[in-house]
Design an enzyme around this catalytic site. Structure first.
Site, mmCIF file in Angstrom:
data_model
loop_
_atom_site.group_PDB
_atom_site.id
_atom_site.type_symbol
_atom_site.label_atom_id
_atom_site.label_comp_id
_atom_site.label_asym_id
_atom_site.label_seq_id
_atom_site.Cartn_x
_atom_site.Cartn_y
_atom_site.Cartn_z
ATOM 1 N N CYS A 125 -0.529 36.344 -14.675
ATOM 2 C CA CYS A 125 0.611 36.148 -13.785
ATOM 3 C C CYS A 125 0.185 35.827 -12.362
ATOM 4 C CB CYS A 125 1.546 37.343 -13.823
ATOM 5 S SG CYS A 125 0.755 38.863 -13.279
ATOM 6 N N ARG B 269 8.261 40.997 -9.355
ATOM 7 C CA ARG B 269 7.657 41.818 -8.294
ATOM 8 C C ARG B 269 8.770 42.618 -7.630
ATOM 9 N NH1 ARG B 269 4.518 36.736 -7.339
ATOM 10 N NH2 ARG B 269 2.298 37.227 -7.248
ATOM 11 N N ASN C 158 -4.825 36.655 -8.768
ATOM 12 C CA ASN C 158 -4.898 36.552 -7.300
ATOM 13 C C ASN C 158 -5.807 37.657 -6.781
ATOM 14 O OD1 ASN C 158 -2.925 34.582 -7.574
ATOM 15 N ND2 ASN C 158 -1.260 36.029 -7.205
ATOM 16 N N ARG D 205 7.043 44.818 -12.721
ATOM 17 C CA ARG D 205 5.902 45.520 -12.134
ATOM 18 C C ARG D 205 6.389 46.563 -11.141
ATOM 19 N NH1 ARG D 205 1.715 42.349 -8.548
ATOM 20 N NH2 ARG D 205 3.399 42.493 -7.046
ATOM 21 N N HIS E 145 0.823 -1.204 0.000
ATOM 22 C CA HIS E 145 0.000 0.000 0.000
ATOM 23 C C HIS E 145 0.865 1.265 0.000
ATOM 24 C CE1 HIS E 145 -2.358 3.198 1.975
ATOM 25 N NE2 HIS E 145 -3.310 2.735 1.191
HETATM 26 C C1 PEP Z 1 -2.147 38.995 -8.733
HETATM 27 O O1 PEP Z 1 -2.841 39.730 -8.055
HETATM 28 O O2 PEP Z 1 -2.590 37.984 -9.316
HETATM 29 C C2 PEP Z 1 -0.706 39.236 -8.852
HETATM 30 C C3 PEP Z 1 0.046 38.511 -9.677
HETATM 31 O O3 PEP Z 1 -0.155 40.171 -8.060
HETATM 32 P P1 PEP Z 1 0.181 39.909 -6.500
HETATM 33 O O4 PEP Z 1 -0.014 38.453 -6.237
HETATM 34 O O5 PEP Z 1 1.575 40.355 -6.326
HETATM 35 O O6 PEP Z 1 -0.830 40.780 -5.837
HETATM 36 MG MG MG Z 2 -1.980 41.679 -7.449
#
Ligand code: PEP
Ligand code: MG
Length: 742
Positions: A700, A430, A637, A486, A324
């Protein structure tokens, strides 16, 4: 087994009667008991069943059959099946089926046997027949590890190997070989087969596509293309992008010193170090606390799945390559050493011993799942070599995909790792991560806390050369590939110190009083920082910050173009835009700095100014924003956070309830919410390209490396996805599969 599986009696309560009888007769194995002994045992078992369930053990075969059928259907809803479905994204509503077949007996004497086999090695993918069996035994006995299974053939035979099926029953073995070859040709995939030999006659109980490590999956797919069994497309479609990271992860550094503790079976490759724990629950709890653990068990059972998932590696004292622990670990891509008979585990005392050596709970050990070795302490690891079959299949992957794959990276090191994994540029650098570095955080804080423009400019002048160095490193690592940078995004108070000690130190270096400094930091406090003074709002309030960053980017680019003739096209990205006017204002200032810097260097280079689309309003007004933006990158995000009104940082508290109740099929921060967030993405792409045909569009957010989200991005017509370096090959594969599925 019926008492346990169908009637729900704890297995141990029945097994102990067998154990006791063996002890009384002074024998080791069940096969050493006489017929009279077994009769006696049956009587005891029936009495135990009556005692525990209040009903008689059913003697009627029809009743037994229906009982068994019912148990299989009910198993769909037991905890381990639910956990398994959750881990593998299998919908609950699918349900299961039951096959009924006549029983054959592998336990009627020494001309009987039962075994399991794989048509190729499920661990390495090597093309040879591989399996284990037991004489005079019934199916479950092989996996349960009641006796040490014997090898099916003499491949890799050593002096102390047990006799194989090839040795003991050569004719039956030959028959089995013919059958396995036929099955593999028919299904055109590696098979996992179960067989029983009843009085010299071979019966196949089951065949299915065999579970395998990713390493094996790649080798088998590539070999099968070469053998003409499948074509390249099928080979690419057969890999599971979610499992690809098994081969992308570090292995033990061969140069590192080590202390060998014990050796078991190399059940599932990879390497892992961690503190020892002895139960699945402990493993889960430790993992939740961010600890890396190795789950050590005598053997595992399906009840341990959650702990196996949480652990970095699994070590068992008993069980073979088809046990297993071995099968499940391979499926999960966890490193596993199984059947390590040298270790004596004491659950009571929370320790295990190897000879005189004692290893207690919490002590760190290292597993090498590729060799079966167990070491004391932590051993450093090295990056895997992505050559051979992996390189070959990834080349096919790239032939089929349309989406480009970039990476999210903020350092030259990460950029190089990503390039080696096939990244075609940086989709998100970033810049705030650079602000945290030790040599500059003081200057950053001075800049934030300065009360006037002059103070800010002074501090920014200190940061400029350091930022420029960052960009020189990243541009150099990426050579001619595009790099999206960015501008500063997080709320400024994220950079400020929290302890009194740090505040005093800062006050001293700034020549201000502690009280004044505290007042200034308090004034930066926000109730909802994620919706507060961040992103381009900072650039609007403090244009000098963005100006410094743009100057650093362009100085670095101009220098490399001028001195090394590199072809650099910086893509400058403005975060958190909600209204085109924000971008308009900032773009004008960015252009001014770019032109000024290029003039100073006497260099002309192409650069782009674009924006993130990470607020619903930006997606809804993408046609207007595209009038200014030269590219879009979806920050899914924040877009998920703001579309759901669901905090990225606080969702964890109730997310599980939402998943359990089926409100979320998957965590929307992991796999894109196609209906809501996805609709905004589609709208953003369409509207953006209405204004600016051919607008370059990427993603991203974390979703850029998640296979289902990558497939969505392909369908939505994005140009590229960008993800963390280790996920680049996963995204490449997912992108190819999306194109092929189309
Ligand atoms: C996002 O908001 O998806 C992004 C890539 O920027 P961060 O995660 O740095 O806010
Ligand atoms: Mg963001």
């Amino acid at each position: 087994m019926y008492g346990n599986v169908v009637m729900g009696i704890e297995g141990e309560k029945l097994e102990e009667l067998l154990e006791r009888l063996k002890e009384a007769r002074g024998v080791q194995l069940d096969t050493e008991l006489s017929a009279a002994d077994l009769k006696e045992l049956v009587g005891q078992l029936k009495a135990r069943v009556k005692e525990l369930t209040g009903s008689e053990f059913p003697d009627d075969p029809q009743q037994q059959l229906w009982g068994a059928i019912g148990a299989v259907f009910s198993s769909w809803n037991n905890q381990r099946a639910i956990t398994y479905r959750k881990l593998n994204n299998i919908p609950d509503h699918w349900g299961t089926a039951v096959n009924v077949q006549a029983m054959v007996f592998g336990n009627m004497g020494d001309d009987c046997a039962t075994g399991v086999a794989f048509t190729r090695d499920p661990s390495t993918g090597e093309n040879y027949f591989f399996g284990e069996f037991l004489v005079n035994a019934q199916g479950e006995d092989v996996v349960a590890g009641i006796r040490t299974p014997q090898p099916i053939n003499n491949i890799g035979k050593t002096d102390d190997s047990l006799p194989s099926l090839e040795d003991i029953m050569p004719e039956v073995y030959q028959q089995l070989v013919e059958v396995y070859k036929k099955l593999e040709r028919h299904y055109r995939d590696m098979q996992d087969i179960e067989f029983t030999i009843e009085k010299g006659k071979l019966w196949l109980l089951q065949t299915r596509t065999g579970k395998r490590t990713t390493k094996a999956a790649i080798k088998i797919a590539v070999d099968m293309v070469k053998e003409g069994l499948i074509d390249k497309k099928e080979a690419v479609l057969r890999l599971d992008p979610g499992q690809l990271d098994q081969v992308l992860h570090p292995m033990l550094d061969p140069q590192a010193p080590r202390t060998l503790l014990a050796k078991g079976l190399p059940a599932s490759p990879g390497a892992a170090s961690g503190g020892v724990v002895f139960s699945a629950d402990e493993a889960e709890a430790a993992a939740e606390n961010g600890q890396q653990v190795i789950l050590v068990r005598i053997e595992t059972s399906p009840e341990d799945i959650h702990g196996m998932h949480a652990a970095a590696g699994i070590l068992t004292a008993r069980g073979g390559m088809t046990s297993h622990a071995a099968v499940v670990a391979r499926g999960m891509g966890k490193c596993c050493v199984a059947g390590c008979g040298e270790i004596a585990i004491d659950y009571e005392q929370q320790l295990f011993k190897v000879g005189d050596q004692v290893v207690r709970k919490g002590e760190v050990i290292t597993l090498d799942g590729s060799t079966g070795e167990v070491f004391l302490g932590k051993i450093p690891t090295i990056e895997p070599a992505l050559t051979g079959e992996f390189g070959e299949i990834m080349q096919w992957v790239d032939e089929f995909r349309r989406l480009k794959v970039r990476t999210n990276a903020d350092t030259p090191h990460d950029s190089t790792v990503a390039r080696n994994f096939g990244a075609e540029g940086i989709g998100l650098c970033r810049t705030e991560h650079m602000f945290f570095e030790e040599d500059r955080i003081m200057a950053v804080r001075e800049m934030i806390l300065a009360t006037d423009l002059e103070g800010r400019r002074k501090a920014l002048a200190k940061i400029l050369p350091m930022q420029k160095k960052d960009f020189l490193g990243i541009f150099t690592a990426m050579k001619d590939l595009p790099v999206t940078i960015r501008l500063l995004d997080p709320p400024l108070h994220e950079f400020l110190p929290h302890t009194d000690e740090e505040l005093s130190e800062l006050a001293e270096s700034m020549g201000v009083s502690l009280a004044a400094l505290k007042e200034r930091t308090a004034s930066l406090h926000e109730f909802n920082p994620m919706l507060g003074h961040r992103g381009c709002r900072l650039g609007i309030s403090y244009p000098e910050i963005y100006e410094m960053q743009v100057q650093a980017i362009m100085e670095a680019a101009c220098e490399l173009v001028k001195e090394q003739g590199l072809n650099i096209i910086p893509e400058i990205m403005v975060p958190l835009v909600a209204d085109v006017k924000e971008l308009q204002i900032l773009k004008e200032k960015i252009i001014a700095v770019c032109e000024r810097t290029m003039a100073a260097y006497g260099v002309k280079l192409e650069y782009l100014i674009g924006t993130m689309i990470e607020l619903p309003r930006a997606a809804l007004t993408a046609d207007k924003i595209a009038a200014e933006a030269e590219f879009f990158s979806f920050g899914t995000n924040d877009l998920t956070q703001t579309t759901y009104g669901l905090s990225r940082d606080d969702a964890g508290k109730f997310l599980n309830t939402y998943l359990e109740q089926g409100i979320f099929a998957r965590d929307p921060f992991v796999s894109i919410d196609i209906d809501g967030v996805g609709a905004l993405v589609e709208m953003g792409v369409t509207k953006g390209r209405q204004t600016r045909p051919g607008l370059k569009v990427g993603i991203c957010g974390e979703h850029g490396g998640e296979p289902a989200s990558v497939e969505f991005c392909h369908r939505a017509g994005l140009d590229y996805v960008s993800c963390s370096p280790y996920r680049v090959p996963i995204a490449r594969l997912a992108a190819a599969q999306a194109a092929l599925k189309e």
